[in-house]
Structure formats: structure tokens, C-alpha cells
Design a protein around this motif. Structure first.
Motif, PDB file in Angstrom:
ATOM      1  N   SER A   1       0.864  -1.182   0.000  1.00 42.79           N
ATOM      2  CA  SER A   1       0.000   0.000   0.000  1.00 42.79           C
ATOM      3  C   SER A   1       0.899   1.229   0.000  1.00 42.79           C
ATOM      4  O   SER A   1       2.022   1.201   0.532  1.00 42.79           O
ATOM      5  CB  SER A   1      -0.901   0.017   1.232  1.00 42.79           C
ATOM      6  OG  SER A   1      -1.710  -1.147   1.270  1.00 42.79           O
TER       7      SER A   1
ATOM      8  N   VAL B   1      -2.982   5.973  -2.336  1.00 44.51           N
ATOM      9  CA  VAL B   1      -3.862   7.066  -1.918  1.00 44.51           C
ATOM     10  C   VAL B   1      -3.039   8.332  -1.845  1.00 44.51           C
ATOM     11  O   VAL B   1      -1.917   8.337  -1.341  1.00 44.51           O
ATOM     12  CB  VAL B   1      -4.530   6.752  -0.567  1.00 44.51           C
ATOM     13  CG1 VAL B   1      -5.307   7.977  -0.060  1.00 44.51           C
ATOM     14  CG2 VAL B   1      -5.438   5.558  -0.679  1.00 44.51           C
TER      15      VAL B   1
ATOM     16  N   ALA C   1      -4.589   5.479   5.142  1.00 43.38           N
ATOM     17  CA  ALA C   1      -5.878   5.542   4.447  1.00 43.38           C
ATOM     18  C   ALA C   1      -5.969   4.442   3.400  1.00 43.38           C
ATOM     19  O   ALA C   1      -7.030   3.813   3.225  1.00 43.38           O
ATOM     20  CB  ALA C   1      -6.056   6.916   3.804  1.00 43.38           C
ATOM     21  N   ALA C   2      -4.846   4.180   2.707  1.00 43.07           N
ATOM     22  CA  ALA C   2      -4.832   3.113   1.703  1.00 43.07           C
ATOM     23  C   ALA C   2      -5.064   1.765   2.355  1.00 43.07           C
ATOM     24  O   ALA C   2      -5.777   0.903   1.817  1.00 43.07           O
ATOM     25  CB  ALA C   2      -3.504   3.123   0.950  1.00 43.07           C
TER      26      ALA C   2
ATOM     27  N   ARG D   1      -3.144  -0.588  -2.766  1.00 37.60           N
ATOM     28  CA  ARG D   1      -3.624   0.557  -3.525  1.00 37.60           C
ATOM     29  C   ARG D   1      -2.779   1.784  -3.175  1.00 37.60           C
ATOM     30  O   ARG D   1      -1.997   1.769  -2.220  1.00 37.60           O
ATOM     31  CB  ARG D   1      -5.105   0.827  -3.247  1.00 37.60           C
ATOM     32  CG  ARG D   1      -5.412   1.274  -1.832  1.00 37.60           C
ATOM     33  CD  ARG D   1      -6.911   1.292  -1.547  1.00 37.60           C
ATOM     34  NE  ARG D   1      -7.461  -0.050  -1.629  1.00 37.60           N
ATOM     35  CZ  ARG D   1      -8.490  -0.364  -2.416  1.00 37.60           C
ATOM     36  NH1 ARG D   1      -9.045   0.565  -3.182  1.00 37.60           N
ATOM     37  NH2 ARG D   1      -8.961  -1.602  -2.425  1.00 37.60           N
TER      38      ARG D   1
ATOM     39  N   GLU E   1      -6.714   1.240   5.173  1.00 37.91           N
ATOM     40  CA  GLU E   1      -8.091   1.185   5.641  1.00 37.91           C
ATOM     41  C   GLU E   1      -9.077   0.926   4.497  1.00 37.91           C
ATOM     42  O   GLU E   1     -10.166   0.375   4.704  1.00 37.91           O
ATOM     43  CB  GLU E   1      -8.438   2.492   6.348  1.00 37.91           C
ATOM     44  CG  GLU E   1      -7.745   2.652   7.695  1.00 37.91           C
ATOM     45  CD  GLU E   1      -8.013   4.014   8.312  1.00 37.91           C
ATOM     46  OE1 GLU E   1      -8.679   4.844   7.636  1.00 37.91           O
ATOM     47  OE2 GLU E   1      -7.557   4.255   9.447  1.00 37.91           O
ATOM     48  N   GLN E   2      -8.672   1.314   3.292  1.00 38.62           N
ATOM     49  CA  GLN E   2      -9.534   1.123   2.129  1.00 38.62           C
ATOM     50  C   GLN E   2      -9.368  -0.263   1.491  1.00 38.62           C
ATOM     51  O   GLN E   2      -9.893  -0.511   0.407  1.00 38.62           O
ATOM     52  CB  GLN E   2      -9.253   2.224   1.087  1.00 38.62           C
ATOM     53  CG  GLN E   2      -9.636   3.613   1.556  1.00 38.62           C
ATOM     54  CD  GLN E   2      -9.249   4.700   0.568  1.00 38.62           C
ATOM     55  OE1 GLN E   2      -9.110   4.422  -0.631  1.00 38.62           O
ATOM     56  NE2 GLN E   2      -9.104   5.924   1.061  1.00 38.62           N
ATOM     57  N   GLY E   3      -8.586  -1.152   2.126  1.00 40.27           N
ATOM     58  CA  GLY E   3      -8.479  -2.511   1.626  1.00 40.27           C
ATOM     59  C   GLY E   3      -7.086  -2.941   1.189  1.00 40.27           C
ATOM     60  O   GLY E   3      -6.903  -4.057   0.702  1.00 40.27           O
TER      61      GLY E   3
END
Length: 499
Positions: free
Chosen positions: A457, A492, A482-483, A490, A485-487
Motif C-alpha cells: 500500500s 492514496v 488511508a490506503a 492501492r 483502511e480502504q483494503g
């Protein structure tokens, strides 16, 4: 008077013989053999003088007078030998000229043995009322005398030159040496040119006892054979640094073996011995520029060698001394240690200290990307720390290859990496991070349970010119969380900081 003078000569002969024996017993010392030769010559000289003074037969007195000259030759040859060693000169050239040194004693013996026929050594012999003789010098005698004084002058000049070059603690030794050489010389000059009456009195062999005593003391007590004064030539020859002496025009006046070897290794305009050549003829423009200046410089030659060049202008002289040290290996090690100080030991990318230094120097737009391996604790727990280390190493290499010279990749801590991209805005940095993510997804690490693939991430933050760099990594780290927490797996982007 005759008896007293003969007793002085006989005592001098006995003392000289004792000195000769003591010196020969120490013949392993560098100065012992030459001192033994001098004192042995003084023994023969004094003994012959004692006989010449004591006897009342003119024939015996004349024979004794002739007999002292081999002793004179021994003393002079020994003096020259002793001076050569004492002033630190190499003895090997003396050995090569041994035939020349032996020529004088051999010719002198031949001259005195045949003198009754040609009278070229003594052109006349007068008889004294007490049965002695007075020999009147001939041309061969004066030729012999000139040769002896030439050798003595050369030896004295060497001693003076060595004294000027010697370290302060050794100069008094040369003073003692020169005084010891002057005493019998003064006595001999007095004998040659002073009018002492009917019978000539020669105090030279007696005064050589003073010489032997002073030289023996200097060699035994003032400076040991292991600490003999060392000549300038021997000092620079022993140095591993290249040492050259240049005149005002840049012509090489002297060069030690290290300098000759260094110059031979440098591609030069012309080959050959360096002494007498202009410096510019032998080296490239880089070193020539360093020599033209003064002080100390680091120079990299065309062949990649790195040299530490020091130029010292000689005070009161139109010339300079140049010392060149090959520091190529030292500079390589220095660069390697410097690089190791800013590198992470496991992955080989930069460490957090270097990352901080890069950010402190930032004076224009840049972006930071914080990267964290997903589920790394599970990798370590399932496959072991060796596999976890291999994952970090493969990821670091992949990031370094992808970023190249455009940015700085650093291990921020644990499984977390940071990438700084100067001159790149947040949007472009996020696009690059996405490319890296897709590239790293394809990495496979072999394990006991089969191939392992991992993801990461990433959080991106932009720093505008003039903004505070202290907050940049914190904001990129916030985007990273944040990346996650978003799964995870990825990229961010955090909002940029404006002025």
C-alpha cells in the motif's frame, strides 16, 4: 730528545694497534672495519717513525722512512671509506671502485721500493749528525700528497654536507667527526711546511690517535651503529610517496624510486628517465595544473588514478618539492564507507538518515511516497524471517530499478519504504506509485510452501516550494494508512500543502 720522541711514536703505535684490534673485534658494525684500517695504518706509520728516529744507521733510518708510507696509504683509504659510511652513503659504489682505491697504495709501495733507482719520490736524502736522515720530497711525493689531500677534502665536504642535511640531534656527531679529521691534518701540514731544524718531527700518526679516539667515541656512545646519520638520498628512497625536486622551469632535478615508478605508470608524451626532463613532458594536464600551483590538491588522472599532490615552494630558492601519493584505493574505500553510512544494511537502499538529509536540502516542488508491505507480519509468522527479509530485498531492488536516478528510495523502518521525487507533483507521483505497485505484484519469492507473492500500500503527499518539510512524511504516512483502511494494495494521495 731522540729517545723521548721514539718513545712517543712507540706508545702511539701500541695504542693504535690496540684500537685496531678492538675495532676489528667489532667488525660487524658498519664503521668498525674502516676504523680498524685507519688505526692499523697509524700503527705502521708510528712504528716506522719510531725506528727512523731511534736508529743511528742512515740506511735503516731511510728504510723506516720509506716503510711508513704504506701506513699513510692505509690511513687515507680508511678515512675515505669511513667518511663514505659515516655520512650515510651506500658502500656498493665504493666496492665497485675498489680497484681505483687500491691503485694508490699499490703504486705508492712500488714508488718507494724503486725510489733508490729513480729518485722521483725523494729526490735527495740528507744525513744528520746523529745518524738520522732527512728526505727531500720529489715529484711523486707531492703527487701522492695531493692525492691524499684530495680524498681528505672529499670526505670532509661529504661530512659538512651530511651535517647540513642531518636532523638537529645528529649534527653534533658530525662536529666531532670533523674535529677528529682536522687535528691530524693540521699536524701533517705543520710537518710539511714548518721548519723544525735538522730532523723533521712528524706528529701526524700521534694525532691520528686523537682522531681514532673521537671517532670511536662518536660511533659507540654518541650515535649507535643502528642510528647512524642517514643521507637525504636514503631517506627519500625509502619513502613510498613519490618525491620530486623541481627547478623554477619545472625541470626535475631529483626523483626517488617511487616517483620514477609512478611516472612510468602514467601515459606520458615521452618515455625515459625523468631526471633532467620537464614535468610537463611526462604527465597529463591534470597533474601539470596541480604542480603549477602550491599547497595540497586531489587530482584524478586520465587513467582513473587519484593522487594527493603537495607542492612546497623552497624558501630562498627558485624551485619546489613535489610529493605525490597514490590514494586511489584509499578514495575507493572512503567512498565505500561513506556509501555504507547512508545505506540500509539489508536492502542496500538508502537509510532514514540519508532521507532526512535529502528533505532538508529540498528547495523546490517534490513529492514523497510512503510504501508499506501488506500483511508483512503474517509473512514472517508463516514463512519465517528469512523469507520476510527476501521479500524486503526484492521489493527494494524493484523500487530502485523503477525509480532510477529520478528520485531517492530509502528504507524508513521495518517493512516501510519512502521514495522522494524532486520536481514531481502529487498526481504524477501517484501515477508512478501505481506503476510500481503493479510491477511489484509480479514478484515471486520461493518458499517451502511454494511461490509467495506480496502487495504493498502507498500514500502520496506533495510539498510545494517554501512549505515546511517536517510535515511532509507525516502526511504521506497518513495517506498510507488511508490506503490500508480502504483494503490495501492501492495508492492514496493526500491533499498538498500550499504556501
Amino acid at each position: 730528545m731522540r729517545a723521548a720522541l721514539a718513545s712517543v711514536y712507540l706508545a702511539a703505535a701500541l695504542l693504535s694497534a690496540l684500537y685496531a684490534v678492538l675495532s676489528w673485534r667489532r667488525r660487524a658494525a658498519p664503521l668498525a672495519k674502516s676504523l680498524a684500517l685507519i688505526t692499523a695504518g697509524g700503527t705502521l706509520w708510528s712504528l716506522a717513525q719510531a725506528v727512523a728516529v731511534w736508529v743511528t744507521s742512515p740506511d735503516v733510518a731511510l728504510a723506516a722512512t720509506y716503510a711508513m708510507f704504506p701506513g699513510v696509504a692505509m690511513v687515507v683509504s680508511g678515512f675515505f671509506w669511513h667518511t663514505t659510511v659515516f655520512t650515510g652513503r651506500q658502500v656498493s659504489p665504493l666496492r665497485r671502485r675498489r680497484a681505483l682505491l687500491l691503485a694508490h697504495p699499490v703504486l705508492l709501495v712500488a714508488a718507494v721500493l724503486t725510489d733508490p733507482w729513480h729518485h722521483a719520490f725523494f729526490d735527495a736524502v740528507s744525513h744528520t749528525p746523529d745518524g738520522g736522515v732527512i728526505a727531500h720530497p720529489g715529484p711523486l711525493y707531492w703527487l701522492h700528497t695531493a692525492y691524499c689531500y684530495t680524498l681528505i677534502a672529499i670526505g670532509a665536504a661529504r661530512a659538512v654536507g651530511a651535517m647540513r642535511r642531518a636532523v638537529r640531534g645528529h649534527r653534533q656527531v658530525f662536529v666531532i667527526f670533523l674535529i677528529g679529521a682536522f687535528v691530524p691534518t693540521a699536524g701533517n701540514l705543520f710537518t710539511l711546511f714548518a721548519d723544525t731544524g735538522e730532523r723533521q718531527v712528524d706528529l701526524t700518526p700521534v694525532l691520528f690517535l686523537v682522531t681514532a679516539m673521537m671517532w670511536w667515541w662518536a660511533e659507540r656512545y654518541s650515535v649507535s651503529a643502528r642510528r647512524m646519520p642517514v643521507a637525504y638520498g636514503q631517506v627519500i628512497a625509502a619513502l613510498s610517496d613519490a618525491v620530486m625536486v623541481l627547478d623554477a622551469d619545472g625541470r626535475i632535478l631529483d626523483a626517488n624510486p617511487a616517483a620514477v615508478e609512478m611516472l612510468a605508470a602514467i601515459p606520458s608524451v615521452a618515455d625515459g628517465a625523468p631526471v633532467g626532463r620537464l614535468w610537463q613532458e611526462l604527465i597529463g594536464p591534470q597533474l601539470a595544473a596541480a604542480i603549477a600551483g602550491a599547497g595540497q590538491q586531489m587530482v584524478t588522472a586520465v587513467n582513473g588514478a587519484v593522487y594527493d599532490v603537495r607542492v612546497v615552494r623552497m624558501s630562498g630558492e627558485d624551485g619546489s618539492v613535489v610529493v605525490v601519493r597514490d590514494v586511489t584505493e584509499l578514495e575507493r574505500l572512503r567512498a565505500e564507507l561513506t556509501d555504507q553510512a547512508v545505506r540500509d544494511a539489508l536492502t542496500g537502499v538508502y537509510n532514514r538518515r540519508h532521507l532526512t538529509a535529502v528533505l532538508r536540502r529540498a528547495d523546490r516542488l517534490l513529492s514523497a511516497v510512503m510504501i508499506d508491505v501488506d500483511h508483512f507480519k503474517a509473512v514472517n509468522d508463516t514463512y519465517g524471517h528469512a523469507v520476510g527479509d527476501e521479500v524486503l530485498i526484492r521489493l527494494a531492488h524493484e523500487l530502485s530499478d523503477a525509480v532510477g536516478a529520478a528520485g531517492t528510495v530509502a528504507r524508513y523502518g521495518g517493512e516501510e519504504f519512502a521514495v522522494v521525487l524532486p520536481g514531481v507533483g502529487a498526481e504524477a507521483a501517484a501515477d508512478l506509485a501505481e506503476q510500481w505497485r503493479q510491477r511489484c505484484v509480479r514478484i515471486e519469492v520461493a518458499t517451502a510452501h511454494g511461490p509467495l507473492r506480496v502487495t504493498f500500500s502507498a500514500g502520496v503527499a506533495q510539498l510545494d516550494p517554501g512549505a515546511n518539510t517536517d510535515d511532509l512524511l507525516r502526511r504521506a504516512d497518513r495517506a498510507l494508512y488511508a490506503a490500508k483502511e480502504q483494503g490495501r494494495n492501492r495508492v492514496v494521495t493526500d491533499a498538498p500543502i500550499l504556501r
